[in-house]
Enzyme design. Sequence first.
Site, PDB file in Angstrom:
ATOM      1  N   THR A 135     -23.390  24.489   8.430  1.00 41.66           N
ATOM      2  CA  THR A 135     -23.001  25.555   7.449  1.00 41.66           C
ATOM      3  C   THR A 135     -23.747  26.673   7.236  1.00 41.66           C
ATOM      4  OG1 THR A 135     -24.824  24.871   5.914  1.00 41.66           O
ATOM      5  CG2 THR A 135     -22.470  23.653   5.303  1.00 41.66           C
ATOM      6  N   ARG A 136     -23.211  27.844   7.180  1.00 39.28           N
ATOM      7  CA  ARG A 136     -23.498  29.535   6.872  1.00 39.28           C
ATOM      8  C   ARG A 136     -23.388  29.746   5.589  1.00 39.28           C
ATOM      9  NH1 ARG A 136     -25.996  28.090  10.521  1.00 39.28           N
ATOM     10  NH2 ARG A 136     -26.247  28.184  12.844  1.00 39.28           N
TER      11      ARG A 136
ATOM     12  N   LYS B  51     -29.547  22.115   1.662  1.00 43.79           N
ATOM     13  CA  LYS B  51     -30.093  22.187   2.838  1.00 43.79           C
ATOM     14  C   LYS B  51     -30.983  23.078   3.280  1.00 43.79           C
ATOM     15  CE  LYS B  51     -27.952  24.559   7.047  1.00 43.79           C
ATOM     16  NZ  LYS B  51     -26.900  24.834   7.410  1.00 43.79           N
TER      17      LYS B  51
ATOM     18  N   HIS C   6     -35.934  32.668   6.404  1.00 44.68           N
ATOM     19  CA  HIS C   6     -35.156  33.584   7.494  1.00 44.68           C
ATOM     20  C   HIS C   6     -36.015  34.145   8.363  1.00 44.68           C
ATOM     21  CE1 HIS C   6     -31.822  36.386   8.311  1.00 44.68           C
ATOM     22  NE2 HIS C   6     -32.928  37.861   7.705  1.00 44.68           N
TER      23      HIS C   6
ATOM     24  N   CYS D 288     -32.856  25.331  15.749  1.00 44.75           N
ATOM     25  CA  CYS D 288     -31.711  26.491  15.991  1.00 44.75           C
ATOM     26  C   CYS D 288     -32.166  27.269  16.836  1.00 44.75           C
ATOM     27  CB  CYS D 288     -30.938  26.828  14.486  1.00 44.75           C
ATOM     28  SG  CYS D 288     -29.400  27.483  15.375  1.00 44.75           S
TER      29      CYS D 288
ATOM     30  N   LYS E 166     -21.861  34.648   9.378  1.00 45.35           N
ATOM     31  CA  LYS E 166     -20.342  35.222   8.441  1.00 45.35           C
ATOM     32  C   LYS E 166     -19.069  36.855   8.528  1.00 45.35           C
ATOM     33  CE  LYS E 166     -23.115  37.032   5.581  1.00 45.35           C
ATOM     34  NZ  LYS E 166     -24.455  36.553   5.753  1.00 45.35           N
TER      35      LYS E 166
HETATM   36  C1  LIG Z   1     -30.572  28.363  11.773  1.00 43.42           C
HETATM   37  C2  LIG Z   1     -29.879  29.344  11.566  1.00 43.42           C
HETATM   38  C3  LIG Z   1     -29.089  29.817   9.896  1.00 43.42           C
HETATM   39  C4  LIG Z   1     -28.247  31.072  10.053  1.00 43.42           C
HETATM   40  N1  LIG Z   1     -27.632  31.166   8.842  1.00 43.42           N
HETATM   41  C5  LIG Z   1     -27.024  32.051   8.489  1.00 43.42           C
HETATM   42  C6  LIG Z   1     -25.879  32.071   7.665  1.00 43.42           C
HETATM   43  O1  LIG Z   1     -26.244  31.499   6.396  1.00 43.42           O
HETATM   44  N2  LIG Z   1     -25.090  32.989   7.588  1.00 43.42           N
HETATM   45  C7  LIG Z   1     -24.860  34.398   8.487  1.00 43.42           C
HETATM   46  O2  LIG Z   1     -23.957  35.102   8.583  1.00 43.42           O
HETATM   47  N3  LIG Z   1     -25.600  33.845   9.874  1.00 43.42           N
HETATM   48  C8  LIG Z   1     -26.349  32.720   9.887  1.00 43.42           C
HETATM   49  N4  LIG Z   1     -27.120  32.468  11.469  1.00 43.42           N
HETATM   50  C9  LIG Z   1     -26.778  33.381  12.182  1.00 43.42           C
HETATM   51  C10 LIG Z   1     -25.547  33.143  13.287  1.00 43.42           C
HETATM   52  O3  LIG Z   1     -25.499  31.900  13.042  1.00 43.42           O
HETATM   53  C11 LIG Z   1     -25.481  33.564  14.258  1.00 43.42           C
HETATM   54  O4  LIG Z   1     -25.776  35.247  14.387  1.00 43.42           O
HETATM   55  C12 LIG Z   1     -23.767  34.039  15.318  1.00 43.42           C
HETATM   56  O5  LIG Z   1     -23.963  32.336  15.097  1.00 43.42           O
HETATM   57  C13 LIG Z   1     -24.371  33.562  16.301  1.00 43.42           C
HETATM   58  O6  LIG Z   1     -23.540  33.837  16.879  1.00 43.42           O
HETATM   59  P1  LIG Z   1     -23.158  34.316  18.549  1.00 43.42           P
HETATM   60  O7  LIG Z   1     -22.216  34.442  19.412  1.00 43.42           O
HETATM   61  O8  LIG Z   1     -24.169  35.464  19.720  1.00 43.42           O
HETATM   62  O9  LIG Z   1     -23.953  33.017  19.758  1.00 43.42           O
HETATM   63  P2  LIG Z   1     -23.841  31.491  19.508  1.00 43.42           P
HETATM   64  O10 LIG Z   1     -22.573  30.952  18.947  1.00 43.42           O
HETATM   65  O11 LIG Z   1     -24.895  31.279  20.000  1.00 43.42           O
HETATM   66  O12 LIG Z   1     -22.644  31.968  20.578  1.00 43.42           O
HETATM   67  C14 LIG Z   1     -23.167  32.136  22.002  1.00 43.42           C
HETATM   68  C15 LIG Z   1     -22.801  31.155  22.773  1.00 43.42           C
HETATM   69  O13 LIG Z   1     -22.888  32.278  24.337  1.00 43.42           O
HETATM   70  C16 LIG Z   1     -23.457  30.688  25.511  1.00 43.42           C
HETATM   71  N5  LIG Z   1     -24.146  30.879  26.979  1.00 43.42           N
HETATM   72  C17 LIG Z   1     -25.223  31.370  26.398  1.00 43.42           C
HETATM   73  N6  LIG Z   1     -25.539  31.810  28.271  1.00 43.42           N
HETATM   74  C18 LIG Z   1     -24.394  31.439  28.548  1.00 43.42           C
HETATM   75  C19 LIG Z   1     -24.099  31.641  30.059  1.00 43.42           C
HETATM   76  N7  LIG Z   1     -25.076  32.468  31.084  1.00 43.42           N
HETATM   77  N8  LIG Z   1     -22.896  31.991  29.716  1.00 43.42           N
HETATM   78  C20 LIG Z   1     -21.763  31.388  29.679  1.00 43.42           C
HETATM   79  N9  LIG Z   1     -22.049  31.320  28.582  1.00 43.42           N
HETATM   80  C21 LIG Z   1     -23.490  31.502  28.150  1.00 43.42           C
HETATM   81  C22 LIG Z   1     -23.768  29.921  24.469  1.00 43.42           C
HETATM   82  O14 LIG Z   1     -23.543  27.902  25.336  1.00 43.42           O
HETATM   83  C23 LIG Z   1     -22.923  29.808  23.330  1.00 43.42           C
HETATM   84  O15 LIG Z   1     -21.621  28.800  23.190  1.00 43.42           O
HETATM   85  C24 LIG Z   1     -27.987  31.213  11.220  1.00 43.42           C
HETATM   86  C25 LIG Z   1     -28.043  30.911  12.412  1.00 43.42           C
HETATM   87  C26 LIG Z   1     -28.801  29.644  12.363  1.00 43.42           C
HETATM   88  C27 LIG Z   1     -29.767  29.840  13.712  1.00 43.42           C
END
Ligand SMILES: Cc1cc2nc3c(=O)[nH]c(=O)nc-3n(C[C@H](O)[C@H](O)[C@H](O)COP(=O)(O)OP(=O)(O)OC[C@H]3O[C@@H](n4cnc5c(N)ncnc54)[C@H](O)[C@@H]3O)c2cc1C
Length: 380
Positions: A49-50, A264, A268, A314, A347
Amino acid sequence: MSNTYEVIVVGAGSMGMAAGWHLAQRGVRTLLVDAFHPPHTLGSHHGDTRIIRHAYGEGRQYVPLALRAQQLWLELQVEAGTQIFAQTGVLSLGRAGSPFMEEVVRSSASFDLPLEVLDAAEIRRRWPGWRLPDDYVGSLETSSGVLFSEHCIRAMRRLGEARGMQVLVNTPVDDIRVDGQGASVRAGLSVYTAERVIVTVGAWAKRLLAAAGLDVPVLPMRKVIAWFECDEDLYGAAEFPAFTCETGKAHYYGFPSFGGTGIKVGRHDGGQAADPDTMERTFGAYPEDEGDLRRFLQDFLPRANGRLITGKTCVYTMSPDEHFIIDRHPERPQLLFACGFSGHGFKFASAIGEVLAQLAVADRAELDVSMFSLRRFQPL
Ligand SMILES: Cc1cc2nc3c(=O)[nH]c(=O)nc-3n(C[C@H](O)[C@H](O)[C@H](O)COP(=O)(O)OP(=O)(O)OC[C@H]3O[C@@H](n4cnc5c(N)ncnc54)[C@H](O)[C@@H]3O)c2cc1C
């Protein structure tokens, strides 16, 4: 399969999958490449969840992005025919007068958002599960709630693939080259080419963007979340809203129990600076993993301080000012990137994916994302 595309998205997690979904909707020939098999448990999007909130303590500039994201999540939910959002409402809590709480109220006033401001006594009366000091206030937003993050990614992937988007999994990209002809992406012995490339690799951003000649000041942080047995009558999703709670010393957040999953909670702020490849992934490896969350439950949610059901690790990717980084390479504009989501990006993913798709296809986005420029960190 031909190795040439209009757009390649490197990193198909939260932001990358959303970009792919939007590009596929526009009929753009798109390849997504991910190091793992999204959704997965090694990046930033797992843990069920987020929270999505619209009135925004981190700054009212985020409100248009939050509202557009909410609209797109609801459209995704309808099109996918699967639940990705639960309208639990979100209760933001903190000491009266804290900058975060003040900005929640100001941002709702600026955008005419429905927000109920409640004192501590009223919060304790409505939700007897809260033990709250008298100098706390709360802002309740009933239109917002909880996104089921892995379901969101799965739904975007399914709908994107149905429109021709290709996803290459378990394929870490190790180099990206951009020149006057376009972009090439290398993964092991294979090379893929496109007119544009979008890099959304979350916690791996610093390393991969350095290979493309960019210095992006982001720092991965190890974070934990845990589920605890609780009194379901008090903390079940039918009654109890998702929440954020700023105590002055720390900033916690949490989710109601969905059908007996347990409450859960997570923290932060804090965590440990980490390399996502070598990070300690076992929940409980540090005493504070559970201890810190328990202290919060004991002080604020005493009837949710039950048996630990499970805990997970995470990763956040912090930028220096905790605002996002969304930009293009200053000399090679075919390369777009989005990272540094600093623990509050999910979000917005549906809207950021749209922004990235618009930038890739039309060179401009409908929403103003100039505050997220990388240039703000570079000396003049
Ligand atoms: C515990 C936790 C709670 C959170 N709670 C909230 C919340 O309540 N509300 C909210 O808005 N946000 C929340 N967040 C933040 C939010 O989840 C993140 O900001 C968001 O998921 C980031 O997205 P991203 O696409 O940058 O990263 P990711 O979703 O991690 O995507 C990055 C992708 O890149 C891939 N990758 C990496 N290196 C390579 C490579 N060299 N080649 C190919 N692929 C690669 C990875 O495998 C991954 O799939 C939370 C985060 C965490 C950890």
